[in-house]
Design an enzyme around this catalytic site. Structure first.
Site, short mmCIF file in Angstrom:
data_model
loop_
_atom_site.label_atom_id
_atom_site.label_comp_id
_atom_site.label_asym_id
_atom_site.label_seq_id
_atom_site.Cartn_x
_atom_site.Cartn_y
_atom_site.Cartn_z
N HIS A 112 -47.21 56.67 -76.33
CA HIS A 112 -46.58 57.99 -76.50
C HIS A 112 -46.77 58.41 -77.95
CE1 HIS A 112 -43.83 61.20 -76.93
NE2 HIS A 112 -42.92 60.49 -77.57
N ASN B 279 -45.59 65.84 -81.06
CA ASN B 279 -44.92 65.05 -80.02
C ASN B 279 -44.60 65.99 -78.85
OD1 ASN B 279 -42.95 63.81 -78.42
ND2 ASN B 279 -41.96 62.80 -80.15
N CYS C 36 -39.45 61.23 -73.28
CA CYS C 36 -40.86 60.89 -73.56
C CYS C 36 -41.40 59.80 -72.63
CB CYS C 36 -41.01 60.43 -75.00
SG CYS C 36 -40.37 61.65 -76.13
#
Ligand code: ACO
Length: 328
Positions: free
Chosen positions: A255, A285, A115
């Site tokens: 994020h 996500n 990520c």
């Protein structure tokens, strides 16, 4: 090259048409819309159809960023594709994207930092631009995570989605662009989010596939605490390096891992809700794609104005984390 910073000259994003809602997941595993909404903040995520692959969306996002930056693909001299879900092991997805775009003067490669991959890419591009080694960099975050999700594991299958985001960076005057960028990792957390099979350690066989060893395994509640701590610390580091405080931040784009992580980090930093961008409800996500998708959505919505101070922070598998502060 003296006294230049790396600035964002254009952004873009793309994602699959397919949508997987919480109601769909309720039919697949023992979960509920209420649990997912309350504990993670997600309502739906994009899911690639069979035959759709990572570079397909990366190229669409990149073309948008190229057009908005008003450059020709031949001007790109550095192409960084952050992904943990490459099209194939060899060559890099970056090289496949390069060929598709006709960015034939670029050095292309992939960044594997989960990520945090997009912020790793921004940090590397920033260094290359400030030292004069690059004049036009394309940084992409692109993932088809749903191919690595075990749809019998309710602790991971509700979280991940697919998509891609991209940014073109080039030299700008020193008061603008990236003011501070920092990246970190700690491999001791490797087994908190990992895919055990499919590499040289556990080579892919019919058995490893049948037992789902290529799927993501996650110790979510352990990662949660490290994510909050690391994203807060690295955000403070870049603010301090640039000589500003959280009060000066116009927009915080973290994020999109979990709405509760975003809320906890923003609260620790003292950034109120009005200055925090969240799209996790709509995208889930998307790992390395989450920050560039969010950044482009903010640009499209007019949420970022010239001179605004934009703070980006990430945390991901590895563990990896990063912080980037930009003067727009
Ligand atoms: N539906 C219903 N119940 C569930 C679900 C679900 N989808 N998932 C877990 N539960 C249950 C658990 O079984 C557990 O039940 P129990 O108490 O009976 O044992 C209970 O809910 C609590 O489980 P936790 O794992 O403690 O739940 P938590 O509130 O921590 O939420 C989550 C889990 C969403 C994974 C959260 O921990 C999280 O977001 N962690 C961080 C993820 C992250 O940041 N990853 C790194 C970035 S991603 C990347 O790098 C690609």
């Amino acid at each position: 090259m003296a006294n230049v910073n790396a600035g964002v000259l254009g952004t873009g994003h793309a994602y699959p048409e397919g949508i997987l809602t919480n109601a769909d997941l309720e039919k697949m595993v023992d979960t509920s819309d209420e649990w997912i909404t309350k504990r993670v903040g997600i309502k739906q995520r994009r899911k690639a159809a069979p035959g759709e692959y990572t570079s397909l969306f990366a190229v669409r996002a990149a073309r948008q960023a190229i057009e908005r930056a008003r450059i020709d693909p031949s001007e790109i001299d550095l192409l960084l594709c952050a992904t943990v879900t490459p099209d194939q092991i060899l060559p890099s997805t970056g090289c496949l994207i390069q060929a598709e775009l006709g960015a034939n003067n670029a050095a292309a490669m992939d960044i594997v930092a989960a990520c945090s991959g997009f912020l790793y890419g921004l940090t590397l591009a920033d260094t290359m631009i400030r030292t004069g080694q690059s004049r036009c960099a394309l940084v992409i975050g692109a993932e088809i995570l749903t191919q690595y999700v075990d749809y019998t594991d309710r602790s991971t299958c509700v979280i991940f989605g697919d998509g891609a985001g991209a940014a073109i960076l080039g030299p700008v005057e020193a008061e603008r662009g990236i003011l501070a960028a920092r990246i970190k990792s700690d491999g001791r957390f490797a087994e908190q989010l990992y895919s055990p099979g499919g590499g040289t350690r556990v080579p892919p066989t019919a058995e490893t596939i049948a037992t789902g060893q290529h799927f993501f395994k996650m110790k979510g509640n352990e990662l949660f605490k490290v994510a909050v701590r690391s994203m807060t610390e690295i955000s403070r580091d870049v603010l301090e390096e640039a000589g500003v405080t959280a009060d000066d931040v116009s927009l915080f784009i973290p994020h999109q891992a979990n709405q509760r992580i975003t809320d906890a980090v923003a609260s620790k930093l003292g950034v109120d809700d009005a200055r925090v961008y969240s799209n996790i409800a709509m995208h889930g996500n998307t790992s390395s794609a989450s920050i560039p998708i969010a950044l482009d959505e903010c640009v499209e919505a007019g949420r970022i104005k010239p001179n605004d101070l934009v703070l980006l922070a990430s945390f991901g598998g590895g563990a990896t984390w990063g912080g980037v502060l930009l003067r727009w």
